[in-house]
Design a protein around this motif. Structure first.
Motif, mmCIF file in Angstrom:
data_model
loop_
_atom_site.group_PDB
_atom_site.id
_atom_site.type_symbol
_atom_site.label_atom_id
_atom_site.label_comp_id
_atom_site.label_asym_id
_atom_site.label_seq_id
_atom_site.Cartn_x
_atom_site.Cartn_y
_atom_site.Cartn_z
ATOM 1 N N ALA A 120 -5.076 63.731 14.370
ATOM 2 C CA ALA A 120 -5.071 62.375 13.829
ATOM 3 C C ALA A 120 -5.698 61.440 14.855
ATOM 4 O O ALA A 120 -5.413 61.519 16.050
ATOM 5 C CB ALA A 120 -3.652 61.933 13.511
ATOM 6 N N LEU A 198 2.768 60.373 12.390
ATOM 7 C CA LEU A 198 1.498 61.113 12.334
ATOM 8 C C LEU A 198 1.713 62.590 12.594
ATOM 9 O O LEU A 198 1.082 63.441 11.972
ATOM 10 C CB LEU A 198 0.526 60.534 13.348
ATOM 11 N N ASN A 202 0.884 65.968 10.224
ATOM 12 C CA ASN A 202 0.083 67.115 10.606
ATOM 13 C C ASN A 202 0.859 68.418 10.499
ATOM 14 O O ASN A 202 0.413 69.445 10.911
ATOM 15 C CB ASN A 202 -0.441 66.951 12.043
#
Length: 202
Positions: A120, A198, A202
Motif C-alpha cells: 500500500a 491498511l 493487505n
C-alpha cells in the motif's frame, strides 16, 4: 505477525530536533517513527531526510524508485513531503507541489508493483505550518493550509489511501515547521490506526 512500513519523508520523518544547530534528531522513543516501531507488530524503516523536497530531477525520482525496490518486505510505504517545497521555492503554490507529488507517486507506485504487488502506498499531508521563526510569510501559512485538500484530491485521482495530519493536533516547535516532542506523539497516535487498517486490507 511482523509487518514493515517504509516511511519516506523530510525532517519531520527523520525526527529533526529544531533546538539542534547541527541536524540532530529527537531520541528514537520520541520520534513518531520510533513510537510506531514495535507497536502492533510494525517494523519501521525510517527514510526521512532533513531538507528533502519532492524530487524534481529524473535522477532523484530514480533514487526514490530504487529505495522502494530495495525493500520488497515493506507492506506499506508512507510519503509525507511538501513543506520544504514551499519553504525553498517562493513561487510554489499548493497546486505546484501537488503536481510534483503526482509524478513522484506515479514513479513509486510503479516501483512498488515490481517489488511487491500488494504493498500500500499512503500519501500523508503534513500539518499546516504555524507562525514562527521559520514562518514569517502569509504565503507559507496559506499554501501549507491548502496542501491537505490538494493532496486529498490527488489521492482520490490516483486511487491511493490518504491521511491528513492536520486532523491530529500535531504541535509544532518554535520555528512553526518541525514537530515538537508532543507533536511526534500526536502524529504517531494519528497514523497508527491508518497503518493498521491498511495492513488488514493487505
Amino acid at each position: 505477525m511482523r509487518r514493515t512500513v517504509l516511511c519516506y519523508g523530510d525532517s519531520n520523518t527523520y525526527g529533526y530536533d529544531p533546538r539542534s544547530f547541527f541536524g540532530g534528531r529527537y531520541p528514537a522513543d520520541t520520534r513518531w517513527t520510533g513510537l510506531i516501531d514495535g507497536t502492533d507488530g510494525w517494523t519501521v524503516l525510517d527514510c526521512g531526510e532533513n531538507g528533502r523536497a519532492i524530487p524534481r530531477r529524473p535522477q532523484e525520482l530514480q533514487e526514490a524508485e530504487a529505495l522502494v525496490r530495495a525493500h520488497p518486505e515493506a507492506a506499506v510505504v508512507t510519503v509525507m513531503l511538501g513543506s520544504n517545497d514551499l519553504l525553498q521555492y517562493p513561487s510554489d503554490t499548493a497546486e505546484h507541489v501537488t503536481a510534483r507529488m503526482e509524478t513522484l507517486l506515479t514513479h513509486m507506485r510503479a516501483a512498488l508493483a515490481e517489488a511487491r504487488g500488494d504493498s500500500a502506498l499512503l500519501l500523508v499531508a503534513p500539518p499546516p505550518m504555524a507562525a514562527g521563526a521559520w514562518v514569517t510569510e502569509e504565503r507559507l501559512l496559506t499554501e501549507s493550509a491548502r496542501l491537505g485538500a490538494c493532496y486529498r484530491a490527488l489521492a482520490a485521482k490516483l486511487s491511493l489511501p490518504f491521511a491528513d495530519a492536520a486532523a491530529w493536533d500535531v504541535a509544532l516547535a518554535f520555528d512553526g515547521v518541525h514537530f515538537s516532542e508532543a507533536g511526534h506523539r500526536a502524529f504517531a497516535k494519528g497514523i497508527e490506526p491508518v497503518l493498521s487498517s491498511l495492513a488488514r486490507g493487505n
